[in-house]
Scaffold this motif. Structure first.
Motif, mmCIF file in Angstrom:
data_model
loop_
_atom_site.group_PDB
_atom_site.id
_atom_site.type_symbol
_atom_site.label_atom_id
_atom_site.label_comp_id
_atom_site.label_asym_id
_atom_site.label_seq_id
_atom_site.Cartn_x
_atom_site.Cartn_y
_atom_site.Cartn_z
ATOM 1 N N VAL A 44 7.882 -12.139 7.265
ATOM 2 C CA VAL A 44 9.272 -11.861 7.630
ATOM 3 C C VAL A 44 9.367 -10.626 8.520
ATOM 4 N N ALA A 45 10.434 -10.585 9.293
ATOM 5 C CA ALA A 45 10.724 -9.406 10.099
ATOM 6 C C ALA A 45 11.260 -8.313 9.177
ATOM 7 N N TYR A 46 10.787 -7.089 9.359
ATOM 8 C CA TYR A 46 11.280 -5.974 8.546
ATOM 9 C C TYR A 46 11.197 -4.686 9.342
ATOM 10 N N ASP A 47 11.987 -3.726 8.904
ATOM 11 C CA ASP A 47 11.929 -2.382 9.446
ATOM 12 C C ASP A 47 11.401 -1.472 8.358
ATOM 13 N N SER A 48 10.931 -0.307 8.780
ATOM 14 C CA SER A 48 10.435 0.653 7.796
ATOM 15 C C SER A 48 10.949 2.040 8.147
ATOM 16 N N VAL A 49 11.005 2.885 7.121
ATOM 17 C CA VAL A 49 11.404 4.279 7.283
ATOM 18 C C VAL A 49 10.300 5.121 6.661
ATOM 19 N N ASP A 50 9.719 6.013 7.460
ATOM 20 C CA ASP A 50 8.673 6.914 6.980
ATOM 21 C C ASP A 50 9.337 8.117 6.323
ATOM 22 N N VAL A 51 9.335 8.141 4.990
ATOM 23 C CA VAL A 51 10.005 9.229 4.268
ATOM 24 C C VAL A 51 9.278 10.560 4.419
ATOM 25 N N LEU A 52 8.028 10.539 4.871
ATOM 26 C CA LEU A 52 7.290 11.789 5.075
ATOM 27 C C LEU A 52 7.821 12.560 6.281
ATOM 28 N N VAL B 110 15.734 -6.571 6.111
ATOM 29 C CA VAL B 110 14.678 -6.113 5.209
ATOM 30 C C VAL B 110 14.236 -4.736 5.688
ATOM 31 N N VAL B 111 14.258 -3.780 4.780
ATOM 32 C CA VAL B 111 13.801 -2.437 5.129
ATOM 33 C C VAL B 111 12.970 -1.881 3.979
ATOM 34 N N LEU B 112 11.858 -1.255 4.360
ATOM 35 C CA LEU B 112 10.963 -0.644 3.387
ATOM 36 C C LEU B 112 10.929 0.862 3.633
ATOM 37 N N PHE B 113 11.372 1.620 2.646
ATOM 38 C CA PHE B 113 11.226 3.070 2.682
ATOM 39 C C PHE B 113 9.836 3.348 2.140
ATOM 40 N N MET B 114 8.995 3.965 2.956
ATOM 41 C CA MET B 114 7.585 4.091 2.612
ATOM 42 C C MET B 114 7.017 5.424 3.065
ATOM 43 N N LEU C 3 1.563 0.491 10.456
ATOM 44 C CA LEU C 3 0.221 0.542 11.034
ATOM 45 C C LEU C 3 -0.656 1.617 10.408
ATOM 46 N N PHE C 4 -0.028 2.619 9.784
ATOM 47 C CA PHE C 4 -0.788 3.717 9.193
ATOM 48 C C PHE C 4 -0.122 4.186 7.903
ATOM 49 N N PRO C 5 -0.155 3.348 6.862
ATOM 50 C CA PRO C 5 0.447 3.758 5.587
ATOM 51 C C PRO C 5 -0.277 4.969 5.010
ATOM 52 N N GLN C 6 0.474 5.840 4.361
ATOM 53 C CA GLN C 6 -0.078 7.094 3.851
ATOM 54 C C GLN C 6 -0.297 7.095 2.343
ATOM 55 N N CYS C 7 -0.139 5.941 1.691
ATOM 56 C CA CYS C 7 -0.489 5.830 0.273
ATOM 57 C C CYS C 7 -0.796 4.375 -0.037
ATOM 58 N N GLY C 8 -1.538 4.170 -1.105
ATOM 59 C CA GLY C 8 -1.947 2.821 -1.471
ATOM 60 C C GLY C 8 -0.791 1.908 -1.806
ATOM 61 N N PHE C 9 0.250 2.467 -2.436
ATOM 62 C CA PHE C 9 1.407 1.647 -2.809
ATOM 63 C C PHE C 9 2.154 1.163 -1.576
ATOM 64 N N SER C 10 2.308 2.052 -0.586
ATOM 65 C CA SER C 10 2.963 1.653 0.662
ATOM 66 C C SER C 10 2.112 0.618 1.386
ATOM 67 N N SER C 11 0.809 0.795 1.358
ATOM 68 C CA SER C 11 -0.101 -0.158 1.990
ATOM 69 C C SER C 11 0.025 -1.541 1.347
ATOM 70 N N LYS C 12 0.112 -1.567 0.013
ATOM 71 C CA LYS C 12 0.257 -2.835 -0.704
ATOM 72 C C LYS C 12 1.595 -3.494 -0.345
ATOM 73 N N ALA C 13 2.656 -2.709 -0.267
ATOM 74 C CA ALA C 13 3.979 -3.243 0.065
ATOM 75 C C ALA C 13 3.978 -3.867 1.463
ATOM 76 N N ILE C 14 3.347 -3.207 2.419
ATOM 77 C CA ILE C 14 3.248 -3.728 3.790
ATOM 78 C C ILE C 14 2.458 -5.034 3.799
ATOM 79 N N ALA C 15 1.350 -5.063 3.072
ATOM 80 C CA ALA C 15 0.527 -6.276 3.013
ATOM 81 C C ALA C 15 1.332 -7.455 2.463
ATOM 82 N N ILE C 16 2.140 -7.213 1.453
ATOM 83 C CA ILE C 16 2.971 -8.275 0.861
ATOM 84 C C ILE C 16 3.990 -8.778 1.883
#
Length: 109
Positions: A45-53, A17-21, A26-39
């Protein structure tokens, strides 16, 4: 395939599972990314993330890779699921939890 597409493909296929955000879990930079993390956190589940900024090539490249115009973007076992609105709809219907279970995604540790 371009170098950026190759990098994105490697990330997508190397993680269950990977979320491009925008930002980090721990510090989402937009509300949509914050909502995705909360879900994802609520699904447990275990997931990884990529900070596109942090990488403009990935920020633009992920949109072409998925043919989806917005960020965040969720991938499960190499398959594009959608953005935060689709994640929320699936979560509320129990479909996201079912997908994660069917794909045998590991629980968060």
């Amino acid at each position: 395939m371009s170098d950026t597409n190759e990098r994105i493909s490697e990330i997508v296929n190397a993680n269950d599972v990977v979320l491009f955000m925008k930002g980090t879990p721990l510090f989402p930079q937009c509300g949509f990314s914050s909502k995705a993390i909360a879900i994802l956190d609520h699904c447990g589940v275990a997931y990884d993330s990529v900070d596109v900024l942090q990488d403009m090539e990935v920020r633009q490249g992920i949109k072409a890779y998925s043919d989806w115009p917005t960020i965040p973007q969720l991938y499960v076992k190499g398959e594009f699921v959608g953005g935060s609105d689709i994640m929320m709809e699936m979560f509320e219907a129990g479909e996201l939890q079912q997908l994660l279970e069917e794909k045998k995604v590991a629980p968060a540790s």
